[in-house]
Design a protein around this motif. Structure first.
Motif, PDB file in Angstrom:
ATOM      1  N   THR A  67       0.815  -1.221   0.000  1.00 41.84           N
ATOM      2  CA  THR A  67       0.000   0.000   0.000  1.00 41.84           C
ATOM      3  C   THR A  67       0.845   1.266   0.000  1.00 41.84           C
ATOM      4  N   TRP A  68       1.879   1.312   0.834  1.00 45.24           N
ATOM      5  CA  TRP A  68       2.605   2.553   1.065  1.00 45.24           C
ATOM      6  C   TRP A  68       3.930   2.658   0.311  1.00 45.24           C
ATOM      7  N   ASN A  69       4.428   1.543  -0.200  1.00 44.13           N
ATOM      8  CA  ASN A  69       5.692   1.601  -0.948  1.00 44.13           C
ATOM      9  C   ASN A  69       5.410   1.998  -2.399  1.00 44.13           C
ATOM     10  N   GLN A  70       4.965   3.233  -2.545  1.00 44.32           N
ATOM     11  CA  GLN A  70       4.614   3.793  -3.842  1.00 44.32           C
ATOM     12  C   GLN A  70       5.330   5.134  -4.018  1.00 44.32           C
ATOM     13  N   PRO A  71       5.547   5.571  -5.254  1.00 41.00           N
ATOM     14  CA  PRO A  71       6.225   6.868  -5.453  1.00 41.00           C
ATOM     15  C   PRO A  71       5.516   8.025  -4.758  1.00 41.00           C
ATOM     16  N   GLN A  72       4.184   7.981  -4.718  1.00 47.56           N
ATOM     17  CA  GLN A  72       3.438   9.082  -4.113  1.00 47.56           C
ATOM     18  C   GLN A  72       3.592   9.117  -2.592  1.00 47.56           C
ATOM     19  N   THR A  73       3.795   7.972  -1.980  1.00 48.27           N
ATOM     20  CA  THR A  73       3.879   7.907  -0.510  1.00 48.27           C
ATOM     21  C   THR A  73       5.262   7.473  -0.035  1.00 48.27           C
ATOM     22  N   GLU A  74       6.253   7.661  -0.865  1.00 50.89           N
ATOM     23  CA  GLU A  74       7.613   7.249  -0.484  1.00 50.89           C
ATOM     24  C   GLU A  74       8.105   8.027   0.735  1.00 50.89           C
ATOM     25  N   TRP A  75       7.713   9.299   0.841  1.00 50.16           N
ATOM     26  CA  TRP A  75       8.143  10.118   1.979  1.00 50.16           C
ATOM     27  C   TRP A  75       7.651   9.540   3.297  1.00 50.16           C
ATOM     28  N   LEU A  76       6.461   8.940   3.287  1.00 44.35           N
ATOM     29  CA  LEU A  76       5.925   8.348   4.508  1.00 44.35           C
ATOM     30  C   LEU A  76       6.519   6.963   4.760  1.00 44.35           C
ATOM     31  N   TYR A  77       6.683   6.197   3.693  1.00 40.24           N
ATOM     32  CA  TYR A  77       7.182   4.828   3.832  1.00 40.24           C
ATOM     33  C   TYR A  77       8.627   4.797   4.332  1.00 40.24           C
ATOM     34  N   THR A  78       9.401   5.822   4.048  1.00 36.80           N
ATOM     35  CA  THR A  78      10.799   5.857   4.470  1.00 36.80           C
ATOM     36  C   THR A  78      10.991   6.628   5.784  1.00 36.80           C
ATOM     37  N   SER A  79       9.906   6.912   6.480  1.00 32.99           N
ATOM     38  CA  SER A  79       9.993   7.624   7.756  1.00 32.99           C
ATOM     39  C   SER A  79       9.432   6.749   8.867  1.00 32.99           C
ATOM     40  N   THR A  80       9.542   7.250  10.092  1.00 33.93           N
ATOM     41  CA  THR A  80       9.044   6.504  11.249  1.00 33.93           C
ATOM     42  C   THR A  80       7.528   6.392  11.242  1.00 33.93           C
ATOM     43  N   MET A  81       6.839   7.214  10.452  1.00 31.74           N
ATOM     44  CA  MET A  81       5.377   7.176  10.411  1.00 31.74           C
ATOM     45  C   MET A  81       4.850   5.836   9.938  1.00 31.74           C
ATOM     46  N   ILE A  82       5.626   5.097   9.161  1.00 25.29           N
ATOM     47  CA  ILE A  82       5.166   3.773   8.719  1.00 25.29           C
ATOM     48  C   ILE A  82       5.040   2.825   9.902  1.00 25.29           C
ATOM     49  N   LEU A  83       5.918   3.000  10.910  1.00 28.40           N
ATOM     50  CA  LEU A  83       5.799   2.191  12.125  1.00 28.40           C
ATOM     51  C   LEU A  83       4.561   2.593  12.918  1.00 28.40           C
ATOM     52  N   VAL A  84       4.270   3.891  12.954  1.00 28.76           N
ATOM     53  CA  VAL A  84       3.069   4.363  13.643  1.00 28.76           C
ATOM     54  C   VAL A  84       1.827   3.751  13.003  1.00 28.76           C
ATOM     55  N   ILE A  85       1.781   3.743  11.678  1.00 27.77           N
ATOM     56  CA  ILE A  85       0.640   3.170  10.968  1.00 27.77           C
ATOM     57  C   ILE A  85       0.553   1.667  11.203  1.00 27.77           C
ATOM     58  N   ALA A  86       1.702   0.983  11.163  1.00 24.25           N
ATOM     59  CA  ALA A  86       1.721  -0.472  11.348  1.00 24.25           C
ATOM     60  C   ALA A  86       1.244  -0.857  12.743  1.00 24.25           C
ATOM     61  N   TRP A  87       1.775  -0.214  13.755  1.00 21.51           N
ATOM     62  CA  TRP A  87       1.372  -0.536  15.124  1.00 21.51           C
ATOM     63  C   TRP A  87      -0.076  -0.148  15.383  1.00 21.51           C
ATOM     64  N   ILE A 159      10.173  -1.547   8.766  1.00 24.46           N
ATOM     65  CA  ILE A 159      11.010  -0.511   9.372  1.00 24.46           C
ATOM     66  C   ILE A 159      11.936   0.106   8.328  1.00 24.46           C
ATOM     67  N   PRO A 160      12.030   1.423   8.275  1.00 17.90           N
ATOM     68  CA  PRO A 160      12.872   2.089   7.265  1.00 17.90           C
ATOM     69  C   PRO A 160      14.357   1.857   7.545  1.00 17.90           C
ATOM     70  N   PRO A 161      15.198   1.985   6.535  1.00 17.74           N
ATOM     71  CA  PRO A 161      16.647   1.852   6.726  1.00 17.74           C
ATOM     72  C   PRO A 161      17.173   2.911   7.695  1.00 17.74           C
ATOM     73  N   GLY A 162      18.069   2.495   8.569  1.00 20.13           N
ATOM     74  CA  GLY A 162      18.651   3.419   9.526  1.00 20.13           C
ATOM     75  C   GLY A 162      17.837   3.626  10.779  1.00 20.13           C
ATOM     76  N   LYS A 163      16.619   3.069  10.844  1.00 22.40           N
ATOM     77  CA  LYS A 163      15.779   3.196  12.021  1.00 22.40           C
ATOM     78  C   LYS A 163      15.874   1.919  12.856  1.00 22.40           C
ATOM     79  N   GLY A 164      15.476   1.996  14.108  1.00 19.73           N
ATOM     80  CA  GLY A 164      15.539   0.828  14.975  1.00 19.73           C
ATOM     81  C   GLY A 164      14.599   0.950  16.149  1.00 19.73           C
ATOM     82  N   THR A 165      14.275  -0.187  16.742  1.00 16.31           N
ATOM     83  CA  THR A 165      13.456  -0.240  17.952  1.00 16.31           C
ATOM     84  C   THR A 165      14.156  -1.136  18.966  1.00 16.31           C
ATOM     85  N   ILE A 166      13.673  -1.097  20.194  1.00 17.42           N
ATOM     86  CA  ILE A 166      14.294  -1.929  21.238  1.00 17.42           C
ATOM     87  C   ILE A 166      14.144  -3.403  20.915  1.00 17.42           C
TER      88      ILE A 166
END
Length: 208
Positions: A67-87, A159-166
């Protein structure tokens, strides 16, 4: 453990807090719709509310990627917001169930009287409904926040590249045999979970 993982710890706590807040905001009108419905409509809405949790976490992650790995939503998919949406999507069902239970404990005549006292819906919501449902809202927030802190299955996929969780850091270090560091991070994760649940514990103790 703090020196090597403080970025992941802070990021996880902030992301879980944002996800829990978003879930409560979305779950409240959905729970209100379920309680307001009657007959087969209530049963249908009740069943639909379970769907986010009915899907396996891996399937949910694949759906989010599609759904989110699209050119129009790449800015969201490569940010921490994708984790917010997933959780949020994964644990929305828990918040709906808690809020529905809280709303069903309210006396219907109280809400009818509120309509007479406050014609404006937003003032009625802020001054009457939310205070009456304060404990249910706080419970839903704490539950989603604690579950989000330890979420791993969907996080591994989106999870986007360069990001991490506990939890992801613990999962990674377990493969390298870093036992003491894994144990320390696990204790920190438990401490973060207790910290997020502390408002609910304090409210219950004050009530007692």
């Amino acid at each position: 453990a703090w020196n090597t993982s403080h970025k992941e710890i802070i990021s996880t706590v902030l992301t879980a807090t944002l996800a829990a807040t978003l879930v409560v905001v979305v779950a409240y009108p959905l729970a209100r719709s379920i309680c307001a419905a009657t007959g087969w409509r209530r049963n249908l809405l009740d069943m639909i509310s379970y769907l986010p949790f009915a899907f396996p976490a891996t399937l949910l992650g694949i759906g989010l990627i599609h759904t989110w790995n699209q050119p129009q939503t790449e800015w969201l998919y490569t940010s921490t917001m994708i984790l917010v949406i997933a959780w949020s999507a994964h644990f929305l069902a828990f918040a709906i169930r808690i809020l529905v239970a809280g709303m069903r404990q309210l006396e219907p005549h109280v809400l009818e009287a509120a309509c007479l006292c406050e014609p404006a819906w937003w003032r009625r919501l802020w001054r009457i409904e939310l205070p009456l449902l304060g404990r249910a809202i706080l419970t839903a927030w704490c539950v989603v926040c604690v579950f989000s802190l330890g979420e791993l299955s969907t996080t591994l996929l989106v999870i986007p590249p360069g990001k991490g969780t506990i939890s992801l850091k613990i999962y990674t270090l377990m493969h390298y045999g870093a036992g003491p560091l894994v144990a320390a991070l696990s204790i920190i994760l438990i401490g973060c979970s207790l910290l997020m649940a502390s408002p609910l514990i304090l409210v219950k103790r004050v009530r007692l």
